[in-house]
Design an enzyme around this catalytic site. Structure first.
Site, PDB file in Angstrom:
ATOM      1  N   ARG A 142      23.017 -35.366  29.367  1.00 53.89           N
ATOM      2  CA  ARG A 142      22.088 -34.232  29.427  1.00 53.89           C
ATOM      3  C   ARG A 142      21.867 -33.750  30.860  1.00 53.89           C
ATOM      4  O   ARG A 142      21.676 -32.550  31.085  1.00 53.89           O
ATOM      5  CB  ARG A 142      20.758 -34.598  28.784  1.00 53.89           C
ATOM      6  CG  ARG A 142      20.904 -34.645  27.273  1.00 53.89           C
ATOM      7  CD  ARG A 142      19.598 -34.962  26.607  1.00 53.89           C
ATOM      8  NE  ARG A 142      19.719 -34.726  25.177  1.00 53.89           N
ATOM      9  CZ  ARG A 142      18.934 -35.261  24.263  1.00 53.89           C
ATOM     10  NH1 ARG A 142      17.961 -36.071  24.637  1.00 53.89           N
ATOM     11  NH2 ARG A 142      19.109 -34.989  23.000  1.00 53.89           N
ATOM     12  N   LYS A 199      14.203 -36.688   9.108  1.00 51.36           N
ATOM     13  CA  LYS A 199      12.986 -35.944   9.438  1.00 51.36           C
ATOM     14  C   LYS A 199      12.749 -34.823   8.422  1.00 51.36           C
ATOM     15  O   LYS A 199      12.847 -33.653   8.726  1.00 51.36           O
ATOM     16  CB  LYS A 199      13.087 -35.373  10.848  1.00 51.36           C
ATOM     17  CG  LYS A 199      13.048 -36.450  11.922  1.00 51.36           C
ATOM     18  CD  LYS A 199      13.203 -35.867  13.315  1.00 51.36           C
ATOM     19  CE  LYS A 199      14.645 -35.869  13.758  1.00 51.36           C
ATOM     20  NZ  LYS A 199      14.900 -35.140  14.992  1.00 51.36           N
ATOM     21  N   GLY A 223      21.371 -34.766  17.461  1.00 51.15           N
ATOM     22  CA  GLY A 223      21.913 -35.933  18.169  1.00 51.15           C
ATOM     23  C   GLY A 223      22.595 -36.896  17.217  1.00 51.15           C
ATOM     24  O   GLY A 223      23.697 -37.388  17.485  1.00 51.15           O
ATOM     25  N   GLY A 264      16.728 -29.936  15.923  1.00 52.40           N
ATOM     26  CA  GLY A 264      15.682 -29.063  15.384  1.00 52.40           C
ATOM     27  C   GLY A 264      15.870 -27.633  15.847  1.00 52.40           C
ATOM     28  O   GLY A 264      15.700 -26.685  15.066  1.00 52.40           O
TER      29      GLY A 264
END
Ligand code: ADP
Ligand code: MG
Length: 392
Positions: free
Chosen positions: A35, A197, A350, A373
């Site tokens: 990242r 989720k 991810g 998301g």
């Protein structure tokens, strides 16, 4: 939306929102600096062009408290190793000392702020906190695509206080790709949704009903849909407070043009661990002491056939607990089917990206998004709060 390279940043104080949310090991060392490296094009361009650069990110979930183990110190140190510029670490996010350090920044110098989420005001999008972040700032650049579905102070609130705003390289690449595939997708357009989720995702499916031609459901989300229909799913992961939403979606799916698929068979286990007894079932209810841990082989075959005919595929969320090899076949099967199809393919998240890697087909995917998301919300709503903030 402006792109950063269109701006004159020489001598200007630039506030850059990045995603330095890197995984750390117990000793606090960075396990994977992908990242940080991903934000180098934007950071490099800004410093090359004489910006006085303030860099901000969140890391983990400190929930509004100072948690030393979630400091951006290690990330700052790594960044300093990667760029040939002076990189300093601020002791805080806002306040007198940070104000002093910001004003003292020279051209081509960078200051990394402490973890934004040490302040609860960040996630609350507190206007006063946003104003403090924006203090003395001439230009706001957002390169944190993966955080741009959140209306947080460093993503949305700050934009109201800064005159010039732009997207960084990472942000632009994500938006360019998703836009092409989502606003004008080649049909058939297949959306594959799974993961854990559920509450984050289940409502978003509703907006996909009008866009996708086929929706394939896997992962823990399946059991919420099955239980909503009154079927026994044993000890499977179910979000009870989403059962009603699930019913509404099933109802809408019936009357919409989309084909909505739930798994036809399931891999069950007594606990979410490897090395325990598993079995494949087609009918419900599940035994009371077993849980669904993956989609079964029949479902993989059916989903693969749908994917084979697709022209556009969007995938977010693994089909099972893919981290455990015995429960990874569903996710690997879907990943391979996507790789073999001629469709433009976008994978977000991810864990979904990790499943693609596990299947060994990473280079056969058109675009692997850095945001789970965020990519899902973009695909559903065709914009994100963080993108709208850059445009206003
Ligand atoms: P992404 O990171 O791609 O957005 P999520 O974080 O939403 O995906 O979901 C990934 C997680 O979902 C994984 O840790 C996986 O183990 C979990 N998961 C998938 N299927 C199940 C299931 N049947 N039961 C419990 N967890 C599941
Ligand atoms: Mg995840």
């Amino acid at each position: 939306m402006n792109f950063v390279t269109e701006l004159d940043v020489k001598g200007r104080l630039v506030f850059l929102r990045v995603d330095f949310n890197v995984p750390l090991d117990e000793g606090g060392a960075i396990r994977d600096d992908t990242r940080i490296r991903a934000s180098l094009p934007t950071i490099g361009w800004l410093l090359d062009h004489g910006a006085r650069l303030v860099i901000a990110s969140h890391l983990g979930r400190p929930k509004g408290k100072v948690v030393p183990a979630m400091s951006l110190g290690p990330a700052t140190k790594r960044l300093a190793e990667l760029v040939p510029y002076k990189v300093a670490m601020a002791p805080d996010v806002v306040g007198d000392e940070v104000r002093r350090l910001k004003r003292a920044l020279g051209e081509g110098e960078a200051l990394v702020l402490e973890n934004l989420r040490f302040y609860k005001e960040e996630e609350k999008n507190d206007p006063e906190f946003a104003r403090q972040l924006a203090e003395d700032v001439d230009v706001f650049v957002n390169d944190a695509f993966g955080s741009s579905h959140r209306a947080h102070a460093s993503v949305v609130g700050i934009a109201a206080y800064v005159p010039v705003k732009a997207a960084g390289y990472l942000m632009k690449k994500e938006v360019d790709y998703l836009k092409k595939a989502v606003h004008t997708p080649e049909k058939p357009y297949v959306a594959i949704l799974g993961g854990a989720k559920v509450s984050d995702k289940i409502e978003i499916i509703e907006s996909l009903l009008g866009k996708a031609d086929q929706i394939l459901i896997g992962g823990a989300m399946s059991y919420t849909f099955l239980k909503a229909q009154g079927l026994g799913v044993g000890t499977s992961l179910v979000e009870e407070d989403q059962l009603e939403v699930a019913l509404v979606i099933l109802d809408k799916a019936r009357t919409s043009a989309v084909s909505f698929h739930l798994p036809q068979d399931h891999v069950l286990a007594r606990s979410p661990e490897g090395g325990t007894e598993t079995k494949v079932v087609e009918s419900l209810p599940f035994p009371e002491d077993m849980m669904g841990v993956d989609i079964g082989p029949k479902t993989v075959e059916a989903y693969a056939a749908v994917i084979a005919a697709a022209k556009t595929v969007f995938w977010n969320g693994p089909m099972g607990i893919f981290e455990i090899d015995e429960f990874a076949q569903g996710s690997i099967g879907v990943a391979k089917a996507i790789a073999e199809s001629n469709a433009v393919s976008i994978v977000g998240g991810g864990d979904s990206a990790a499943a693609v890697k596990k299947a060994g087909v990473r280079d056969k995917i058109s675009h692997i998004s850095t945001g789970g998301g965020a990519s899902l919300e973009y695909v559903a709503y065709e914009t994100l709060p963080g993108i709208t903030a850059l445009e206003n």
